[in-house]
Write an enzyme that holds these catalytic residues in place. Structure first.
Site, PDB file in Angstrom:
ATOM      1  N   GLN A 196       0.832 -10.939  10.201  1.00 49.84           N
ATOM      2  CA  GLN A 196       1.409  -9.800   9.498  1.00 49.84           C
ATOM      3  C   GLN A 196       0.655  -8.504   9.800  1.00 49.84           C
ATOM      4  O   GLN A 196       1.245  -7.425   9.850  1.00 49.84           O
ATOM      5  CB  GLN A 196       1.396 -10.067   7.991  1.00 49.84           C
ATOM      6  CG  GLN A 196       2.128  -9.035   7.150  1.00 49.84           C
ATOM      7  CD  GLN A 196       1.502  -8.896   5.789  1.00 49.84           C
ATOM      8  OE1 GLN A 196       0.431  -8.315   5.648  1.00 49.84           O
ATOM      9  NE2 GLN A 196       2.161  -9.423   4.788  1.00 49.84           N
ATOM     10  N   HIS A 204      -0.113  -2.473  11.353  1.00 53.04           N
ATOM     11  CA  HIS A 204       0.914  -3.420  11.820  1.00 53.04           C
ATOM     12  C   HIS A 204       1.191  -3.288  13.320  1.00 53.04           C
ATOM     13  O   HIS A 204       2.302  -3.558  13.778  1.00 53.04           O
ATOM     14  CB  HIS A 204       2.205  -3.276  11.011  1.00 53.04           C
ATOM     15  CG  HIS A 204       2.028  -3.622   9.570  1.00 53.04           C
ATOM     16  ND1 HIS A 204       1.771  -4.912   9.140  1.00 53.04           N
ATOM     17  CD2 HIS A 204       2.025  -2.855   8.437  1.00 53.04           C
ATOM     18  CE1 HIS A 204       1.636  -4.918   7.828  1.00 53.04           C
ATOM     19  NE2 HIS A 204       1.777  -3.686   7.381  1.00 53.04           N
ATOM     20  N   SER A 231       4.309  -6.197   2.740  1.00 59.15           N
ATOM     21  CA  SER A 231       2.986  -6.141   3.377  1.00 59.15           C
ATOM     22  C   SER A 231       1.912  -6.714   2.444  1.00 59.15           C
ATOM     23  O   SER A 231       1.904  -7.913   2.179  1.00 59.15           O
ATOM     24  CB  SER A 231       2.685  -4.694   3.800  1.00 59.15           C
ATOM     25  OG  SER A 231       1.544  -4.626   4.620  1.00 59.15           O
ATOM     26  N   LEU A 232       1.035  -5.874   1.923  1.00 56.43           N
ATOM     27  CA  LEU A 232       0.040  -6.325   0.948  1.00 56.43           C
ATOM     28  C   LEU A 232       0.686  -7.135  -0.174  1.00 56.43           C
ATOM     29  O   LEU A 232       0.125  -8.130  -0.656  1.00 56.43           O
ATOM     30  CB  LEU A 232      -0.677  -5.097   0.355  1.00 56.43           C
ATOM     31  CG  LEU A 232      -1.394  -5.289  -0.976  1.00 56.43           C
ATOM     32  CD1 LEU A 232      -2.628  -6.149  -0.796  1.00 56.43           C
ATOM     33  CD2 LEU A 232      -1.738  -3.960  -1.610  1.00 56.43           C
ATOM     34  N   ARG A 256      -9.114  -7.766   3.473  1.00 59.03           N
ATOM     35  CA  ARG A 256      -8.033  -7.177   4.267  1.00 59.03           C
ATOM     36  C   ARG A 256      -8.150  -5.661   4.284  1.00 59.03           C
ATOM     37  O   ARG A 256      -8.057  -5.025   5.342  1.00 59.03           O
ATOM     38  CB  ARG A 256      -6.686  -7.603   3.678  1.00 59.03           C
ATOM     39  CG  ARG A 256      -5.442  -7.150   4.444  1.00 59.03           C
ATOM     40  CD  ARG A 256      -4.211  -7.656   3.700  1.00 59.03           C
ATOM     41  NE  ARG A 256      -2.965  -7.451   4.428  1.00 59.03           N
ATOM     42  CZ  ARG A 256      -2.191  -6.373   4.333  1.00 59.03           C
ATOM     43  NH1 ARG A 256      -2.564  -5.376   3.532  1.00 59.03           N
ATOM     44  NH2 ARG A 256      -1.053  -6.288   5.008  1.00 59.03           N
ATOM     45  N   GLN A 283       0.827  -1.198   0.000  1.00 58.45           N
ATOM     46  CA  GLN A 283       0.000   0.000   0.000  1.00 58.45           C
ATOM     47  C   GLN A 283       0.866   1.255   0.000  1.00 58.45           C
ATOM     48  O   GLN A 283       1.896   1.316   0.666  1.00 58.45           O
ATOM     49  CB  GLN A 283      -0.916  -0.003   1.227  1.00 58.45           C
ATOM     50  CG  GLN A 283      -1.997   1.057   1.193  1.00 58.45           C
ATOM     51  CD  GLN A 283      -3.031   0.853   2.292  1.00 58.45           C
ATOM     52  OE1 GLN A 283      -3.098  -0.210   2.892  1.00 58.45           O
ATOM     53  NE2 GLN A 283      -3.839   1.859   2.550  1.00 58.45           N
TER      54      GLN A 283
END
Length: 319
Positions: A264, A215, A97-98, A122, A10
């Site tokens: 995560q 996170h 991440s993503l 998500r 992102q």
């Protein structure tokens, strides 16, 4: 030569992403049409025409980046771009991440529809969690992990009061490259960290325009919603090794995937550690696949810090 395919997270979203590929190649246009059917709205139009503020919304940006990254990967596989990579099977995949979802898709661990549905959920869950407690993020430049830990502890030791009456939250969560670490947490804690950063040796502290304290434990409601969907998703053994964000290690088996993807959401993203690990494994060609060039920049800094010469290729679908 060992090749890494790496996929952005992102923040990589930009108006117009994927448009050139889709307009020039029917196979890519078909992919976006399939994505529209899965998510239930015109995601392609948002990718191609924005507006940027809409594209920046967590619930939109995550599926948009995933689909555009897959479009760039498909363009490579079809020989439409970066022809030298058309037949290359990566030695490793990783994503920020993503981007870890895209990496798992690229490695054959999950099919396109299942991955996109997970990514959509998500984004929705993270946006909802961000509304429950207001949070933000802060990029700190010039500190190592130990100094960031001391900065966060100093802020928390002050007993910061948050406007919602809840406990202060602050932690280093994005370990991007040497000298660039992102903090995440509640608003007042992040603001105090910005004020104190120079005292701990930081060159600069830059507030980020994000929707929440990603996170961290603030994302636990999102992780719980995602857990239910992950448990119902069929994951296969990856066809090439995929490095997980939470521990910078390769997935040992398909059964680890749901648990690590859930963790995560509430754990730091160890990107610098992941790239250092991959360089130690002999990776010397890194290919960023998806919108933007963020990972390309990080890879240059990490490889320079460990004094390893590498080839870096960017395939972002933009002319």
């Amino acid at each position: 030569m060992k090749t890494l395919f790496m996929f952005p997270g992102q923040g990589a979203q930009i108006e117009g992403m994927g448009q050139d590929l889709a307009q020039s190649h029917s196979e890519i246009a078909d992919l976006y049409a399939q994505a529209n059917e899965i998510v239930g709205y015109d995601l392609a139009q948002l990718c191609f025409s924005g507006p940027q503020d809409k594209l920046n919304e967590t619930v939109i940006s995550q599926p948009a980046i995933f689909v555009t990254s897959v479009a760039c990967l498909k363009a490579i596989r079809l020989g439409l771009v970066a022809g030298e990579l058309a037949e290359v099977m990566p030695d490793f995949c990783a994503g920020l991440s993503l981007g870890e979802y895209t990496a798992l898709y690229a490695a054959g661990a999950v099919d396109f529809e299942s991955a996109l549905k997970l990514v959509q959920l998500r984004g929705q869950s993270m946006q909802e969690a961000a509304k429950l407690r207001k949070g933000t993020m802060l990029s700190v430049l010039g500190l190592d992990e130990e100094a960031v830990g001391r900065l966060c502890q100093a802020v928390l030791d002050e007993g910061i009061n948050e406007d919602d009456g809840g406990p202060a939250v602050l932690a280093g969560v994005n370990f991007n490259c040497p000298g660039q670490i992102v903090l995440s947490g509640t608003v007042n804690a992040c603001q105090r960290a910005e004020q104190l950063a120079e005292q701990f040796g930081a060159g600069r502290a830059v507030p980020l325009s994000v929707a929440g304290g990603f996170h961290t434990q603030m994302m636990e409601p999102a992780a719980e919603k995602l857990r239910q969907a992950l448990d119902k998703t069929v994951f296969n053994v990856p066809q090439c090794p995929v490095v997980a964000n939470v521990d910078a290690l390769v997935y040992d088996c398909a059964s680890q995937i749901p648990e690590k993807l859930m963790r995560q959401l509430v754990s730091p993203v160890k990107w610098q550690h992941s790239i250092e690990f991959l360089l130690e494994q002999g990776v010397d060609r890194l290919v960023e696949i998806g919108p933007g060039r963020v990972l390309t920049g990080l890879a240059k800094k990490i490889s320079r810090a460990v004094q390893k010469k590498v080839e870096i290729i960017t395939v972002n679908g933009m002319s």
